[in-house]
Design a protein around this motif. Structure first.
Motif, PDB file in Angstrom:
ATOM      1  N   HIS A 171      -4.714  -8.624  -8.635  1.00 11.33           N
ATOM      2  CA  HIS A 171      -4.197  -9.983  -8.835  1.00 11.33           C
ATOM      3  C   HIS A 171      -5.301 -11.019  -8.657  1.00 11.33           C
ATOM      4  N   ALA A 230       4.677 -14.407  -3.841  1.00 13.52           N
ATOM      5  CA  ALA A 230       5.050 -12.990  -3.891  1.00 13.52           C
ATOM      6  C   ALA A 230       3.820 -12.102  -3.707  1.00 13.52           C
ATOM      7  N   TRP A 231       2.701 -12.487  -4.331  1.00  7.42           N
ATOM      8  CA  TRP A 231       1.476 -11.708  -4.185  1.00  7.42           C
ATOM      9  C   TRP A 231       0.933 -11.798  -2.758  1.00  7.42           C
ATOM     10  N   LEU A 250      -0.750  -1.185  -2.039  1.00 10.18           N
ATOM     11  CA  LEU A 250      -0.347  -2.591  -2.016  1.00 10.18           C
ATOM     12  C   LEU A 250      -1.566  -3.516  -2.045  1.00 10.18           C
ATOM     13  N   GLY A 264       0.952  -5.162   2.813  1.00 14.70           N
ATOM     14  CA  GLY A 264      -0.065  -4.128   2.634  1.00 14.70           C
ATOM     15  C   GLY A 264      -1.064  -4.097   3.773  1.00 14.70           C
ATOM     16  N   CYS A 280       2.852  -9.487  -0.715  1.00 16.86           N
ATOM     17  CA  CYS A 280       2.361  -8.129  -0.977  1.00 16.86           C
ATOM     18  C   CYS A 280       1.120  -7.843  -0.142  1.00 16.86           C
ATOM     19  N   TYR A 319      -2.981  -6.264  -4.926  1.00 17.59           N
ATOM     20  CA  TYR A 319      -3.383  -7.637  -4.605  1.00 17.59           C
ATOM     21  C   TYR A 319      -4.810  -7.911  -5.086  1.00 17.59           C
TER      22      TYR A 319
END
Length: 222
Positions: free
Chosen positions: A176, A124-125, A169, A132, A128, A173
Motif C-alpha cells: 500500500h 483501513a490500511w 498483514l 499486523g 491493517c 501494508y
C-alpha cells in the motif's frame, strides 16, 4: 542514486534476510528449533537499521515494532550466551514488555493517523498495519516466554504460525505504501515461515513415531 537512508533500510533487510537464511540452513542440517547467536546479532543490527529508516520516513507504527523487538533480541542473545537450566519463570517482565508495546503501538497509530491524509481507505490500511505489527511483535514475546521456560533460545511451532500471519498483514501494508525497501524485507518471510512450519511438523511426526514403539514396549512389559 540511492540515498543514505535507503542504504540503511537495505542494509537492515540484508541482516533480516541473512538471519533467517542462516536459521533455515541450521534447521535443515540439525533438525532442531534452536536459535543461534548469529541469528540474534543479525536481528539486532537489522532492527536498528530498519528502525532508523522507518523513523526517517515517519512510519511510527513500524518504528514501535523495531524498538520492542530489539529488546527481545537482546534478551535472547543473553540467553544464548549464558544458557541455564530450566527454571520457573516469572511472567512479570514479559507482561510488562507486552503492556508497554501495546501502549506504544496505540500511541504510534494515533500519531500516524494525525499526520496522514483523512479517508476511510487510509484508516483501513493503518488498522491493517497496527494489527499486523501487534501480531508480528507478539511472536517474539511468545518465543521469549518459551525460551525462558526452556532455559535455551529456540523457536516453538507457534512462533512460525504467528510470524506468518503478521508478516502477510505488514506485507500488504508495505505494498500500500509502495515502499520497495519494506516490500523487499517482508517478501521472503512467508516462504521461510511456511518451510519452518513444515520442518516442525515433520520433526513432531518423527518424534511421535519414535516414541510409539517405546510406549508400546513399556505397556507390554507391565
Amino acid at each position: 542514486m540511492i540515498s543514505a537512508w535507503s542504504a540503511l533500510g537495505w542494509g537492515g533487510n540484508a541482516c533480516f534476510f541473512s538471519r533467517f537464511f542462516i536459521q533455515w540452513l541450521d534447521a535443515e542440517q540439525s533438525g532442531s528449533d534452536r536459535a543461534t547467536k548469529s541469528f540474534w546479532l543479525l536481528s539486532l543490527v537489522g532492527s536498528v537499521l530498519l528502525g532508523a529508516y522507518t523513523a526517517h520516513n515517519g512510519h511510527a507504527v513500524l518504528v514501535v515494532g523495531f524498538m520492542t523487538n530489539g529488546l527481545l533480541y537482546l534478551r535472547n542473545l543473553e540467553i544464548v550466551m549464558r544458557p541455564r537450566v530450566t527454571r520457573r519463570v516469572s511472567s512479570r517482565p514479559i507482561a510488562l514488555v507486552a503492556v508497554l508495546s501495546v501502549a506504544l503501538l496505540v500511541a504510534a497509530s494515533v500519531a500516524d493517523a494525525a499526520t496522514a491524509p483523512l479517508g476511510r481507505s487510509h484508516q483501513a490500511w493503518l488498522a491493517c498495519a497496527v494489527v499486523g505489527q501487534g501480531i508480528w511483535g507478539s511472536r517474539f514475546a511468545l518465543q521469549w516466554w518459551c525460551s525462558e521456560r526452556a532455559g535455551r533460545s529456540h523457536f516453538p511451532v507457534a512462533f512460525w504460525a504467528v510470524s506468518l500471519a503478521g508478516n502477510l498483514l505488514l506485507l500488504a501494508y508495505a505494498f500500500h505504501l509502495a515502499d520497495a525497501v519494506l516490500m523487499a524485507g517482508l517478501l521472503p518471510g512467508p516462504l521461510m515461515q511456511l518451510r519452518n512450519l513444515v520442518l516442525a511438523r515433520s520433526a513432531a511426526y518423527a518424534d511421535e513415531r519414535e516414541s510409539s514403539p517405546r510406549l508400546a514396549g513399556r505397556l507390554a512389559g507391565r
